[in-house]
Each structure stands twice: as structure tokens, then as C-alpha cells.
Write an enzyme that holds these catalytic residues in place. Structure first.
Site, PDB file in Angstrom:
ATOM      1  N   GLU A 195       7.701  -2.306  -4.110  1.00 26.84           N
ATOM      2  CA  GLU A 195       8.649  -2.687  -3.045  1.00 26.84           C
ATOM      3  C   GLU A 195       8.261  -4.029  -2.430  1.00 26.84           C
ATOM      4  OE1 GLU A 195       8.550  -2.322   1.445  1.00 26.84           O
ATOM      5  OE2 GLU A 195       8.530  -0.259   0.668  1.00 26.84           O
ATOM      6  N   GLU A 225      -0.333  -9.608  -1.881  1.00 27.05           N
ATOM      7  CA  GLU A 225       0.480  -8.471  -1.486  1.00 27.05           C
ATOM      8  C   GLU A 225      -0.315  -7.172  -1.463  1.00 27.05           C
ATOM      9  OE1 GLU A 225       3.536  -8.348   0.013  1.00 27.05           O
ATOM     10  OE2 GLU A 225       3.009 -10.473   0.054  1.00 27.05           O
TER      11      GLU A 225
END
Length: 940
Positions: free
Chosen positions: A47, A118
């Protein structure tokens, strides 16, 4: 402009616009239940990665930057079986926003050089939840679940779980791509697009932009489960972060997705969670064992999945109740026996049906991005004709199914969790959940105890089914008075009352909002503590009435502010006056009993101890405490609380209303006469001697000297909290009403221009922390602006320095910004100012803010939109140079440093730098600082 009432996340002052925002959401039927065991958190990680650019738009910040420039925003969330991406944007830019959005699902780059950053973002998100009791308990439930059950996993993901996957896997990027290709298929996606264009145009855009998504043939995974999830007869004692004692009873029921027209679990939750006469909660409160009770199945898919529905009963206990766990569980099963013996009652279900049908018929509009997200997920759950209605449906009465579900509520299949601050972490049998580190102890429930719960000998006479709800409305007619006012007007004013009124002509809904400010003799620490106790005791005494009204779609609140009490009643207008009258009967007549006082005192003590547990809440509260005269710390409140008795409160209530003044806003489906009737009931109750304007207590705010920077250091409240916060506040000056419209819009426009660059640089690129934001502040009549970051890896002084470095480099960012880009920001802000209110409550809240502040610029949105048209880029640059940039002639700053537990030694060193040269002046004593400070004129 965010109001400075803690919690900090206030609403914008703007509001009504000519066109609403457009929005879109894509919900993919895959989530954390599908994580591979060797890469837990992969669905959540993916995501994050989809935001990092696509083949068509490779710049990592292209999507977010485009939305920010055109009045929009975006987000996403990963659940157990679904992942949802959504955005909103100025309606004129829907198609180019969709074009960028569509590439998430067609050609994401999943850049290798973004992976490490991330992973840190996912880890920061995890660390900010480490001290959240709800997250800790859910993960403990996962950890202790059967190894074969889909619960048994770590769905968050963090540096450890993903780092180990990277270590074991030669190519984590390839693993992400394989997961994406396996699950991100058109037949497993549901898209909702909300725009002002004709449906044919929207369909054409969707076909054009999304047609390249791979078709796929795999069906969404289903995680059906039979058998127990947790070992039977276990009681889990769990350490709480907050000062609280909670008892949670849980049962796994079958998946009820297909029974959405019946919702038998809602029938059970309505009765078990009831708070009226004869309820379980009323019995527990009468014995001094509990303060709150909630029952049912929550809306998130941890509790609502294809693996089953998790039905829970959550009881907030008093200290006395903590010692009566077995008795409380016993009373719960007595109530279950009552429900079995009484058999399912159709009239109760019909009440649920009547209220839900009423709520659906008159549903208020919600923010566009929330609406599309809900519908996108609903498309997976309901047939097409019920995508909008499915959540509200209570259409089919099935007593047999209700009885079947009731039979699941057995002590033999029950999980018991006791989450408490009274936990001995050093006991020999303590074990720790491996991801959150939550300490817990597992005990076996004695068989004779379980058998006693299974077969109660009798039901206590105090327990019985609820009465018919007299608050349910039947009259939904819309008032047709001769009233064309587009803004609130004064319909009554004298020395004791001032009443503003606006008959709704926009939403045509049978609802009304009556908000009142009761100005009383409240001045000093004594008044603040006693008034807070009074409101807790009042709500306790009114609980049955308020609950019945709430079930019927009416709401009320009584909140103690600094120098006034806010009293609100709102909802369906037919019974609004009845509710107000029943509350008013106790406003002055309340005589608290000694036992209820002890419970309220314990509640208030707990509220104080928990008030600043979260670091961001702590920093915001400290900033307001430093700036406002006559504000006190929780320690000072607790010290005074310890000296009080029930008799003190009983003596205080007549003093509180010795002099009073009522100012009210009545808005909605109420005529002037009906509005005055409600307000006059309150006025006649509380006003004996009118309080004159000149005698009303005022608020004074510290004026930070120009070209001065202050900082205040404080450790986190929770000694295990790893997150630190730096909150850098800039004070702009006094709000002078209409004369300050230009100052308001300069701050708002600056926020729109810098929010995304600030987030992108310090969150996305530098990975300082998960929470990174900035925005305007409104502190009791004083304008301001704030940058803040929460980080688990860096100290507050490091974060502070990085914010200052960003501010310094903003000069070039602003200088390089083209006029076209600037005009985009400005025009989108104008559109936001002129955006139509979504619902009656939004409009009421906007007007009420002006009444509370005594600003009364009800058309401020229009004035601000007009003022914006004349603002040039150089005006914003000059405002920034004067107020924000180092060395600015009008710069006044205060930075709150909240130090995480791992920086304890560094904080002490920083405090010892007071005699050395630093870029800011350290505040060592708050009272001393305030007593020496210059003050702004009184507010309001």
C-alpha cells in the site's frame, strides 16, 4: 483556522462553497490475511509503495503534489481482507487526478531505491502505535490465536518483519510485484468516482483511464473457520498503558455478511449495551463497579471478516469493580439468561428498524473521500441495489437466528481480557507479546466458576428488558415560516440572554441544533475542578435519559470550558424540546450522592492522568498552557482534587449559577417561537441574577516578544513511550475581526502552499517520522501557525533543527514557484472557502465558532474568498519573511520539545545548556515565564 482546544485537530473556519469536491476510491479485496508468513506486513507495505510513482508519472511526489496544488488530499488503509485507496480534489481537476490515481493499479514502479525509506515509514507508523492499548490488545489476540487461524499473524509490518524478509529474500521488490500481480486484478477491485459531471462522462473517463488494469480470474480469498480461535477457559491479564481498568469479553460468531438485512448481532448489542432502566450497565453503576459499557461487533474487518464476527462486551471498571470481576461476569450471564428466557422480542427489532430507516431517510452528507471509501468497500459486501442502503438495513426479523447467536454467548467459548494499570510486570508468570512487547499473564478459569456462569440459578430483579423509547420521532414535517434570513439573526436579547436563530432553508431536514453557552462564575483552579466534577455527575445522573434519546437520533452534551459551560441538544427536532427540558430539570437541582461523587472523582482523576499520554496531545496542551494565563497542569488539578468531598460539590452548584448569562444559537427545523421556548427553559433554570458583560471573566494570552524564540523541554508522560515531538509555533497577532480577514487568508494560503513540500521533504524523503504536519492555529483570539513532527528515531532538538532548515529553504521554494502554480493554490483555496456546507451540523458548527469567539462574522467565508482574489505571491512571501523565517521582524516562536524515553540523558544535557549560546531561550518555569510576559487584550 484550527481552534486551540485540546485535542489539537480543529476544523477550518472556512466553509460554504459553490461546488463540492470530487473524490474517488478503489477498494481491492486483499489485505493482511493474505500476507506470506515470511513477510508479515507485506500487504500494508505494498500500500505504501504504490504511492511512490508509476511508469506514466515516475516522480514520487507527482500524485500528492498534484492533489495539494489543486485543493485535494489522499490516503489509504490496509485491513484484514481489503485495501482501500482514496482521494478528493477540486471538482475541476477530477479527470487528471483520476489519471494519476489509475496508474496505481496499472503500472506502479515499486522503485527499489524507495523500498528502504518506505520500510522506515511503515516502521514509524508501527512505533507510533506501540503504546496504544487497543492496538496492543488486538495484536495479543492475534498472537494467542490458533496457529492455523488467519488472526495468527503480525499485520502491521515493521523494520524487523520486513527487514527479515529482505534478508531472507534475494529480491523483496520481486516479492512485492508478485503479490501485486496475484491480487491486484480488475475482478477483485471496486471503484467509486464522485463528480459533478454527467454519469455518461464519468463512465467514459473510467473506461478510458482504468481499462488497462489486468483482468484476472482468481476469486477473492475467503477465510472460513470452524472451531475455537483461542483456548477455552483462559483469562488474560494485560498491562494497560493508560490509567484504566477494562474488562473485555469476546466470542467468535459465524460470518454474517449474507444476513445484512437481519443484523441479528445488532439486536443483541442493542440489548446488552443498553444503558436505560433494567440494563446491565445500570446495575453495575448502582453497585459502583463500572462507568461505561459497550457491546457489539465493530465495523473494521478485524471483527467483521469471512473468518467470523467477533462479538465483544467492553466494560470500563472502577477500582472497586476491578476486585469484582467474577461477580460482574456472573451478572452478565444472568442478563444473557434473561434474554434467553424472554425470547427475542419483535417490538425491539421494530424500534431498531424505525430508527435505522429514519437515519437512512435523513442521512447527512459526509466528506466526499469518506463517502466513496465506504461505498467502495460496500460494493464487495452487498448486492448492487443495496450498496448505499446495506449498512442501515434492519428489514427482516428472524427470531430463530437471534436465538442461535445468543447461544454463542457461552462462558465455555468466551475469551476474557482484563486490561489494567494495576499489573505486576515483575511477577514470575508474566510473558510478553513479541511484537508490541505487551506484558500479560494467562490464568485458567476454575471449572466450577465456568459452570456457575453457564447455569445462573436466578436473574437479579433489577435486570429487565428496556421500556419503549418515547424519544423516537414520528413527525418529520418541514417548517414553513416566513423567514428568509441567510445568516443567523438575534431574535431575543436582554441582560440575561442573547439568542441567535436561523431557520434552515438549505438542507430541508427535520433536524435542529440548539447550542448554548452558559457563562457562570468560573474563575480559578477551584472552579475548574469543581465544574468538571459537576458535569461528570450531571451526565451520570442523566445517563438513562440521554441514552434513550441517543438511540432515537438525538444527542446532547454538557462540557465545562474555561469560563462557561457549553450545553448542546441536537437531532430530530420533534422531541428536542422534551430532551432539553429533562436535562434542565437537573442543571441546578442536582444533589450528588456520596457514592456517585467517589466514582466521578475517580473518573476525573483518570482523565487527568491520561490527558497527556499521547506525545502530540501533550505538546499541544503544553503550548496552550504556556500561552494562556490561568491554566493549570494535570498535577495541579489532581492535587486540588484530592482535597474535595461530595459536600464541596453540593455547596458549589448554587454558587456556580449565582450569576449567569445564556447565549444561544438555534439553527435548523425550528421556528423562532420554538427556539425561544427551548432557550427560555434553560434561562429560567440557570439565570437568577444576570451576569453583566463587564463582569464576565476574560481570557488573557501571552504575547511573545518580536524577534524572540522560546523552547520548553519536557519528558513523555509514559516512561516507555519512544516517540518524541517537536512542535514549532509562530504567533502572528490579535484577531481584529473583519480587519483581520487578510491575515486569516494569508495563513491559510501559506498552509496550502507549504503542507505538501513539508510532508514530502521531512516525511517521505528524510523519514523523520510518521506524523508530519503544519497548519494555522487560533488561540483564544490570537492567530498563529504551527509545524510539528513526531518521531521515534530522532530527538526533539534534531527535529526542531530540521524544521528550521526547511523553513530557511522555503525562500527558494516560494521564489521558484511559478505564477500559474501559485494561482492554482489560490483558486483552489477560494473554491474551498466557497464550498457548500455538507450538512446542517457543518453549517451550525461554523456559525457556533463565531458565537463562541464573539466574532460574529457568519459570512467570513465569503469575505475571505474576496480577500484572496487580491493576494499576490509576493504578499505570501513577505508574510513568511516577517513571521516565519529566522530573523523576521515580526517572528515570535515557541517550540515544545517532548522527549521520548530513549532520549532521557540527552534531554538533561539540553536543559543544562541554559548558560550556553542556543538559537532559542529555554523556559524553565512556566509560571515565572507567564508572570513576566506582556499580554494581549482580554478575550473575547
Amino acid at each position: 483556522m484550527a481552534r486551540d482546544e485540546v485535542p489539537e485537530d480543529g476544523k477550518k473556519r472556512g466553509g460554504m462553497a459553490q461546488a463540492k469536491k470530487a473524490a474517488a476510491a478503489m477498494c481491492v479485496s486483499v489485505g493482511s490475511f493474505s500476507d506470506p508468513k515470511d513477510a508479515e506486513g507485506l500487504a500494508h507495505f505494498l500500500e505504501h509503495m504504490l504511492f511512490m510513482g508509476s511508469s506514466k508519472f515516475p516522480d514520487e511526489n507527482e500524485y500528492a503534489g498534484f492533489l495539494a496544488e489543486h485543493g485535494g488530499s489522499s490516503n489509504a488503509f490496509t485491513e484484514m481482507e481489503y485495501t482501500c485507496y482514496h482521494f478528493d480534489v477540486n471538482h475541476m481537476y477530477l479527470k487528471p487526478a483520476l489519471e494519476r490515481f489509475s496508474q496505481f493499479f496499472i503500472s506502479p514502479l515499486v522503485k527499489g531505491d524507495s523500498i528502504e525509506r518506505e520500510v522506515q515509514a511503515v516502521d514509524s507508523e508501527f512505533v507510533q502505535a506501540l503504546q496504544n492499548d487497543g492496538c496492543r490488545l488486538n495484536q495479543l489476540k492475534c498472537h494467542t490465536a490458533d496457529l492455523r487461524h488467519p488472526y495468527n499473524r503480525f499485520s502491521w509490518g515493521n523494520a524487523k518483519s520486513l527487514g527479515e524478509a529482505i534478508t531472507k529474500c534475494t529480491d523483496i521488490r520481486q516479492k512485492l510485484i508478485e503479490f501485486y500481480k496475484q491480487h491486484y486484478l480488475a475482478n477483485r477491485m471496486k471503484l467509486v468516482v464522485l463528480g459533478g459531471e454527467p454519469l455518461a462522462t464519468l463512465k467514459e473517463w473510467v473506461t478510458e483511464l482504468f481499462e488497462d488494469i489486468p483482468e484476472g480470474s482468481s476469486k477473492p480469498q475467503r477465510f472460513s473457520w470452524n472451531g475455537p480461535v483461542w483456548p477455552a477457559g483462559k483469562i488474560y491479564h494485560v498491562e494497560s498503558v493508560k490509567d484504566q481498568h477494562r474488562l473485555i469479553l469476546s466470542w467468535v460468531m459465524p460470518c454474517l455478511h449474507t444476513e445484512y438485512l437481519k443484523k441479528p448481532h445488532d439486536y443483541l448489542s442493542h440489548l446488552i449495551g443498553h444503558e436505560g432502566k433494567g440494563s446491565l450497565l445500570q446495575f453495575l453503576k448502582a453497585n459502583g463497579w463500572a462507568t461505561d459499557l459497550a457491546a457489539g461487533v465493530s465495523e473494521d474487518d478485524f471483527e467483521k471478516s469471512t473468518a467470523g464476527y467477533l462479538f465483544s462486551v467492553c466494560i470500563n471498571l472502577t477500582v472497586s469493580g476491578l476486585g469484582k470481576i467474577h461477580e460482574i461476569v456472573g451478572k452478565f450471564f444472568e442478563f444473557v439468561k434473561l434474554l434467553r428466557d424472554s425470547k427475542p422480542q419483535e417490538w425491539i427489532f421494530e424500534e431498531l428498524h424505525a430508527v435505522s430507516a429514519m437515519d437512512f431517510r435523513f442521512v447527512e452528507e459526509e466528506p466526499a473521500d469518506d463517502y466513496v471509501s465506504t461505498l467502495a468497500k460496500n460494493m464487495h459486501l452487498f448486492p448492487e441495489h443495496h450498496v448505499i442502503y446495506g449498512d442501515y438495513a434492519h428489514d427482516q426479523w428472524d427470531p430463530k437466528l437471534a436465538e442461535e447467536l445468543l447461544n454463542y454467548l457461552s462462558p465455555m467459548t468466551m475469551r476474557v481480557d482484563i486490561v489494567t494499570k494495576s499489573f505486576n510486570k515483575d511477577a514470575p508468570d508474566v510473558v510478553f507479546e513479541p511484537w508490541f512487547g505487551t506484558p500479560y499473564v494467562v490464568n485458567e478459569a476454575p471449572k466450577d466458576l465456568l459452570n456457575g456462569w453457564l447455569n445462573p440459578l436466578a436473574v437479579n430483579d433489577a435486570l429487565h428488558l428496556p421500556a419503549v423509547n418515547e424519544f423516537i420521532s414520528r413527525d418529520f414535517s418541514i417548517k414553513s415560516a416566513d423567514d428568509s434570513n441567510v445568516l443567523p439573526v438575534v431574535i431575543a436579547e436582554d441582560s440575561s440572554v442573547k439568542v441567535w436563530h436561523k431557520l434552515d432553508r438549505t438542507f430541508q431536514t427535520p433536524r435542529a441544533n440548539v447550542f448554548m453557552k452558559l457563562s457562570c462564575r468560573m474563575d480559578g483552579l477551584r472552579s475548574e475542578v469543581l465544574t468538571s466534577l459537576y458535569t461528570l455527575l450531571l451526565k451520570d445522573a442523566l445517563n438513562e435519559t440521554i441514552y434513550m434519546a441517543t438511540v432515537a437520533g438525538l444527542s446532547s452534551s454538557v462540557v465545562a470550558n474555561i469560563h462557561n459551560i457549553e450545553f448542546k441538544v441536537h437531532g430530530y427536532n420533534e422531541k428536542l424540546g422534551v430532551l432539553a427540558q429533562q436535562i434542565c430539570q437537573l442543571l441546578k437541582a442536582l444533589v450528588p450522592a456520596n457514592d456517585r461523587f467517589e466514582v466521578a472523582k475517580e473518573q476525573y482523576e483518570r482523565l487527568c492522568r491520561n490527558a497527556r499520554v499521547k506525545p502530540m496531545t501533550h505538546s499541544a496542551a503544553l503550548r496552550v498552557q504556556i500561552l494562556r494565563m490561568g491554566s493549570w497542569s494535570e498535577e495541579e488539578r489532581l492535587a486540588y482534587l484530592s482535597t474535595l468531598s461530595a459536600e464541596d460539590v453540593r455547596n458549589f452548584i448554587p454558587q456556580l449559577f449565582r450569576e449567569a448569562h445564556v447565549e444561544a444559537l438555534c439553527h435548523g427545523n425550528l421556528t423562532k417561537e420554538e427556539a425561544l421556548d427551548i432557550v427560555n427553559v434553560v434561562k429560567s433554570t440557570v439565570v437568577t441574577v444576570p451576569m453583566l458583560e463587564e463582569t464576565m471573566p476574560k481570557i488573557r494570552i501571552v504575547k511573545i516578544p518580536s524577534q524572540t524564540d522560546f523552547a520548553y523541554n519536557v519528558p513523555v508522560v509514559n516512561p516507555l513511550e519512544e516517540n518524541s515531538v517537536a512542535e514549532l509555533y509562530f504567533q502572528m497577532g490579535l484577531d481584529l475581526g473583519a480587519e483581520s480577514v487578510r491575515e486569516h487568508v494569508l495563513g491559510d494560503l501559506f498552509e496550502h502552499m507549504v503542507y505538501e513540500p513539508f510532508f514530502n521533504q521531512l516525511r517521505t524523503i528524510e523519514q523523520l517520522g510518521y506524523r508530519v504536519d503544519c497548519g494555522t492555529r487560533y488561540t483564544y483570539g490570537v492567530l498563529g501557525f504551527c509545524f510539528r513532527i513526531m518521531s521515534s528515531k530522532y530527538s526533539p532538538t534534531h527535529i526542531h533543527k530540521r524544521i528550521e532548515d526547511f523553513i530557511d529553504k522555503l525562500q527558494k521554494t516560494l521564489d521558484d514557484m511559478s505564477e500559474e502554480v501559485f494561482d492554482n493554490y489560490k483558486n483552489c483555496l477560494i473554491a474551498e472557502k466557497m464550498e457548500k456546507d455538507k450538512c446542517l451540523s457543518d453549517e451550525t458548527d461554523r456559525h457556533w465558532g463565531h458565537v463562541l469567539d464573539q466574532r460574529y462574522l457568519f459570512d467570513a467565508h465569503e469575505k475571505e474568498a474576496v480577500a484572496l482574489k487580491d493576494i499576490k505571491k509576493e504578499d505570501v512571501v513577505e508574510w513568511y519573511k516577517q513571521h516565519i523565517r529566522a530573523g523576521g521582524s515580526m517572528r515570535r516562536s515557541l517550540c515544545i520539545h517532548v522527549w521520548g524515553c530513549q532520549f532521557k540523558d540527552e534531554m538533561q544535557k539540553n536543559k543544562n545548556k541554559r548558560n550556553k549560546r542556543t538559537p532559542y531561550r529555554l523556559i524553565e518555569d512556566i509560571d515565572e515565564f507567564k508572570n513576566k510576559a506582556e499580554l494581549y487584550p482580554p478575550f473575547p
